[in-house]
Design a protein around this motif. Structure first.
Motif, PDB file in Angstrom:
ATOM      1  N   UNK A  63     -91.369  54.878-101.130  1.00  0.00           N
ATOM      2  CA  UNK A  63     -91.373  53.420-101.052  1.00  0.00           C
ATOM      3  C   UNK A  63     -91.192  52.887-102.468  1.00  0.00           C
ATOM      4  N   UNK A  64     -90.004  52.373-102.776  1.00  0.00           N
ATOM      5  CA  UNK A  64     -89.690  51.930-104.128  1.00  0.00           C
ATOM      6  C   UNK A  64     -90.311  50.576-104.468  1.00  0.00           C
ATOM      7  N   UNK A  65     -90.869  49.893-103.472  1.00  0.00           N
ATOM      8  CA  UNK A  65     -91.525  48.607-103.716  1.00  0.00           C
ATOM      9  C   UNK A  65     -93.021  48.765-103.974  1.00  0.00           C
ATOM     10  N   UNK A  66     -93.523  49.978-103.866  1.00  0.00           N
ATOM     11  CA  UNK A  66     -94.957  50.230-103.998  1.00  0.00           C
ATOM     12  C   UNK A  66     -95.376  50.249-105.464  1.00  0.00           C
ATOM     13  N   UNK A  67     -96.464  49.564-105.772  1.00  0.00           N
ATOM     14  CA  UNK A  67     -96.995  49.587-107.133  1.00  0.00           C
ATOM     15  C   UNK A  67     -98.423  50.102-107.204  1.00  0.00           C
ATOM     16  N   UNK A  79    -107.522  51.020-104.684  1.00  0.00           N
ATOM     17  CA  UNK A  79    -106.103  51.040-105.020  1.00  0.00           C
ATOM     18  C   UNK A  79    -105.931  51.321-106.502  1.00  0.00           C
ATOM     19  N   UNK A  80    -104.971  52.161-106.805  1.00  0.00           N
ATOM     20  CA  UNK A  80    -104.695  52.563-108.180  1.00  0.00           C
ATOM     21  C   UNK A  80    -103.214  52.355-108.447  1.00  0.00           C
ATOM     22  N   UNK A  81    -102.868  51.846-109.614  1.00  0.00           N
ATOM     23  CA  UNK A  81    -101.468  51.660-109.981  1.00  0.00           C
ATOM     24  C   UNK A  81    -100.731  52.985-109.963  1.00  0.00           C
ATOM     25  N   UNK A  82     -99.498  52.985-109.450  1.00  0.00           N
ATOM     26  CA  UNK A  82     -98.771  54.241-109.274  1.00  0.00           C
ATOM     27  C   UNK A  82     -98.461  54.968-110.579  1.00  0.00           C
ATOM     28  N   UNK A  83     -98.454  54.264-111.709  1.00  0.00           N
ATOM     29  CA  UNK A  83     -98.190  54.956-112.969  1.00  0.00           C
ATOM     30  C   UNK A  83     -99.372  55.826-113.396  1.00  0.00           C
ATOM     31  N   UNK A  84    -100.501  55.702-112.694  1.00  0.00           N
ATOM     32  CA  UNK A  84    -101.673  56.537-112.952  1.00  0.00           C
ATOM     33  C   UNK A  84    -101.866  57.579-111.859  1.00  0.00           C
ATOM     34  N   UNK A  85    -100.871  57.744-110.988  1.00  0.00           N
ATOM     35  CA  UNK A  85    -100.984  58.700-109.883  1.00  0.00           C
ATOM     36  C   UNK A  85     -99.726  59.568-109.817  1.00  0.00           C
ATOM     37  N   UNK A  87     -98.272  59.847-106.864  1.00  0.00           N
ATOM     38  CA  UNK A  87     -97.681  59.392-105.612  1.00  0.00           C
ATOM     39  C   UNK A  87     -96.162  59.365-105.718  1.00  0.00           C
ATOM     40  N   UNK A  88     -95.460  59.760-104.638  1.00  0.00           N
ATOM     41  CA  UNK A  88     -94.003  59.629-104.652  1.00  0.00           C
ATOM     42  C   UNK A  88     -93.564  58.167-104.534  1.00  0.00           C
ATOM     43  N   UNK A  89     -94.466  57.310-104.064  1.00  0.00           N
ATOM     44  CA  UNK A  89     -94.134  55.894-103.908  1.00  0.00           C
ATOM     45  C   UNK A  89     -94.253  55.205-105.256  1.00  0.00           C
ATOM     46  N   UNK A  90     -93.116  54.731-105.773  1.00  0.00           N
ATOM     47  CA  UNK A  90     -93.076  54.102-107.097  1.00  0.00           C
ATOM     48  C   UNK A  90     -91.707  53.483-107.306  1.00  0.00           C
TER      49      UNK A  90
END
Length: 135
Positions: A63-67, A79-85, A87-90
């Motif tokens: 999911x490219x809209x996920x932050x 919830x954690x920002x994707x730059x700290x995870x 997750x493939x969603x970013x």
């Protein structure tokens, strides 16, 4: 702007479902094959069985809209920002996987464990840094 990104191969894996795929190669991820485009045979000629590599993939189902995400899909965690995870969603879903080569056969590289789904595009391979050698 043309960034010149080239797909160099594709992952072949028994994993087909994003929702149930492991989040790390250490979470019982299965072996997977890296089917490299024959046009990149020269680039792969020095890979070796037992070598650890960094595999870069394009997580095309992300999911490219996920932050922000609940880490490891644990909704009891905030919830954690994707730059700290991991997750493939970013916004740009580049997968980074540290894996060990278990077999080589022509343009097929088998790695011991990989959490990427079947059909995931491969965008680069780098040897794990060898602090004492060429790395």
């Amino acid at each position: 702007m043309d960034l010149g990104l080239h797909v160099i191969g594709v992952v072949r894996s028994p994993l087909t479902d994003k929702a149930t795929a492991p989040k790390f190669e250490t979470d019982n991820a299965p072996p997977a094959e890296l089917l490299l485009d024959p046009a990149y045979a020269t680039a792969a000629k020095d890979l070796a069985v037992g070598q650890e590599i960094l595999l870069f993939t394009w997580l095309h189902l992300a999911d490219r809209d996920c932050q922000a995400v609940h880490p490891r899909r644990d909704y009891s965690r905030p919830l954690t920002g994707v730059f700290s995870t991991r997750s493939p969603d970013r916004p740009n879903p580049i997968g980074l996987h540290q894996v060990r080569i278990s077999t080589l056969a022509g343009n097929v590289v088998t790695v011991a464990a990989l959490e990427a789904l079947d059909g995931t595009p491969i965008i680069d391979i780098k040897p794990l840094a060898d602090r004492g050698g060429q790395g």
